[in-house]
Design an enzyme around this catalytic site. Structure first.
Site, short mmCIF file in Angstrom:
data_model
loop_
_atom_site.label_atom_id
_atom_site.label_comp_id
_atom_site.label_asym_id
_atom_site.label_seq_id
_atom_site.Cartn_x
_atom_site.Cartn_y
_atom_site.Cartn_z
NE ARG A 1 -3.97 -2.24 2.09
CZ ARG A 1 -3.99 -3.56 1.84
NH1 ARG A 1 -2.85 -4.23 1.70
NH2 ARG A 1 -5.14 -4.19 1.70
N GLY B 1 -1.52 -11.55 -5.27
CA GLY B 1 -2.96 -11.26 -5.32
C GLY B 1 -3.24 -9.83 -4.91
CG ASP C 1 -2.60 -14.21 4.73
OD1 ASP C 1 -3.40 -14.80 3.98
OD2 ASP C 1 -2.25 -13.03 4.56
CE LYS D 1 -6.65 -15.97 1.51
NZ LYS D 1 -6.78 -14.52 1.31
NE ARG E 1 0.97 -15.53 4.11
CZ ARG E 1 1.89 -14.63 4.50
NH1 ARG E 1 2.84 -14.96 5.34
NH2 ARG E 1 1.86 -13.39 4.04
C1 S3P Z 1 -4.31 -9.03 1.89
C2 S3P Z 1 -5.55 -9.52 2.16
C3 S3P Z 1 -5.84 -10.95 2.36
C4 S3P Z 1 -4.58 -11.75 2.62
C5 S3P Z 1 -3.46 -11.37 1.70
C6 S3P Z 1 -3.13 -9.91 1.82
C7 S3P Z 1 -4.16 -7.58 1.68
O1 S3P Z 1 -6.46 -11.47 1.20
O2 S3P Z 1 -4.84 -13.12 2.52
O3 S3P Z 1 -2.31 -12.13 1.99
O4 S3P Z 1 -3.01 -7.08 1.71
O5 S3P Z 1 -5.17 -6.90 1.47
P1 S3P Z 1 -8.06 -11.34 0.99
O6 S3P Z 1 -8.37 -9.92 1.06
O7 S3P Z 1 -8.34 -11.87 -0.38
O8 S3P Z 1 -8.66 -12.18 2.08
#
Ligand code: S3P
Length: 425
Positions: free
Chosen positions: A24, A91, A312, A339, A385
């Site tokens: 971010r 992701g 996580d 995931k 992980r």
């Molecule tokens: C994250 C949100 C989570 C988490 C990922 C990081 C983030 O995923 O599992 O490792 O930085 O917003 P989800 O929002 O899909 O649950």
């Protein structure tokens, strides 16, 4: 990678910066005017993917071991990339950047590695399309690669079916550019780093219960951000310190934001000896040092609103549960299937190979713990992980554990094995 049983773990450790916060900082710093200086940034492959995407859109980002300097050009300062944007394994990069790209005045193709190209993107395509976004899954399977054609957006209220900070953040970021306010309501509160950090950059973001609302067209200004240690990385040492006898580990400077601290609550509930020391607010995020001592753990039930706060950490919680007396039941965690790997299937496969009595379910797993485990040949399935969780499982197993593709820890914790080794005495 071959790992052995350890007699005890002892010492002090500082884990790398938080992955969610590091992503971010780069994204919002790129959209702010002026320089954003980030210290204790996570130099993991996922966050480097985010840096590379914004560099390709004309943002100058200096990356040194001490700090990251992002020379942001304001909300409307991105330029069309000459190439495809590659989010790698990330992701968070894929979903958050999609909200930004949907509102630009250029078109982009966004892709990633084999894992990313299988992960569901419909969860962001649906709300962003409601805002007017033009997003096409190039293979027609609602996954990346995505063609995102930038266009004007309108604000919406979105009732998200999943508690996902990636979905929430994607919609809120699109909301920076929309006509009118944008809000997202989730079934349970997911991590709120976007809301906290965007406010610090100058956006108007409000949160009430599980609804976050953002107003468009703010003037974002550059910031100094010191990233707290990642509780998701600390989780491996929390679990290891609790299960390995005669251990005492001090983990310094860990982010314990209440939307992320489920591992602490669960470990305490299981009988873990954890002291939370020196609590403070650092850069808007609650931070503390954690003193972990060996404990005899017992099983528990983990379900409902705590799940997004430890999503996580479930693979390593499953490892703790395998060494705890009694039954641990994990429910309401179907998200684990989408995931970096299917973490219900893979945690179950690997723990079963080590001799654990584990039953995978549709939305979690049931672990009958307390039996000694044996070392085994395990596959990480290239999921960072999974590799780290089973490195922890190996510390108390009889014989050797061999983890395939163990170097995938580079995604979120490049120095993991060195740090673990430093505690073994
Ligand atoms: C994250 C949100 C989570 C988490 C990922 C990081 C983030 O995923 O599992 O490792 O930085 O917003 P989800 O929002 O899909 O649950």
């Amino acid at each position: 990678m071959i790992l052995q049983r350890a007699n005890k773990l002892q010492g002090e450790i500082t884990v790398p910066g938080d992955k969610s916060i590091s992503h971010r900082a780069v994204m919002f710093g790129s959209l702010a005017k002026g320089t954003t200086r980030v210290t204790h940034f996570l130099q993991g492959a996922d966050c480097l993917s985010t840096i590379s995407c914004f560099q390709k859109m004309g943002i100058e980002i200096e990356n040194t071991p001490e700090e990251i300097l992002i020379h942001g050009k304001g909300l409307y300062g991105l330029s069309a990339p000459a190439q495809v944007l590659d989010a790698g394994n990330s992701g968070t990069t894929t979903r958050l950047i999609s909200g930004i790209l949907a509102a630009q005045n250029f078109n982009v193709t966004l892709t990633g590695d084999a894992s990313i190209c299988k992960r569901p993107m419909k969860r962001i395509i649906t709300p962003l399309s409601m805002m007017g976004a033009k997003i096409t899954s190039k293979n027609g399977n609602d996954c990346a690669p995505l063609l995102i054609e930038g266009t004007a957006l309108n604000g919406i209220h979105y009732d998200s079916p999943v508690a996902s900070a990636q979905v929430k953040s994607s919609v809120l970021l699109a909301g920076l550019y929309a006509e009118g306010a944008t809000s997202v309501t989730e079934p349970f509160l997911s991590r709120n780093h976007t809301e906290l950090m965007l406010s610090a950059f100058g956006a108007t973001v409000t949160s009430e219960d599980t609804t976050a609302t953002i107003l468009p067209h703010p003037d974002l200004h550059g910031l100094e951000i010191n990233v707290p240690g990642d509780i998701s990385s600390a989780a491996y040492f929390i679990a290891a310190g609790l299960i390995v006898p005669n251990s005492e580990i001090l983990i310094k400077n860990v982010g314990i934001n209440p939307t992320r601290d489920g591992i602490l609550k669960v470990a305490l509930e299981m009988g873990g000896n954890i002291e939370i020391l020196n609590k403070r607010i650092d850069g808007g995020e609650l931070t503390a040092d954690l003193l972990i001592k060996s404990s005899s753990l017992h099983g528990t039930t983990i379900e409902g609103e705590i799940i997004p706060t430890l999503i996580d950490e479930i693979p390593v919680i499953a490892v703790m549960a395998a060494y705890a007396d009694g039954t641990t039941t994990i429910k309401d965690a179907a998200e684990l299937k989408v995931k970096e790997s299917d973490r219900i299937a893979i945690v179950s496969e690997n723990l079963a190979k080590m001799g654990c009595d584990i039953t995978p379910t549709d939305d979690g797993m049931i672990i009958k713990g307390g039996k000694p485990l044996r070392g085994a040949a395990l596959d990480s399935y290239l999921d960072h992980r999974i590799a780290m969780s089973f490195a922890v499982a190996a510390l108390l197993a009889d014989g050797e554990t061999d983890i395939k593709d163990a170097e995938c820890v580079n995604i979120s914790y490049p120095t993991f094995y060195r740090d673990l080794e430093s505690l073994i005495s």
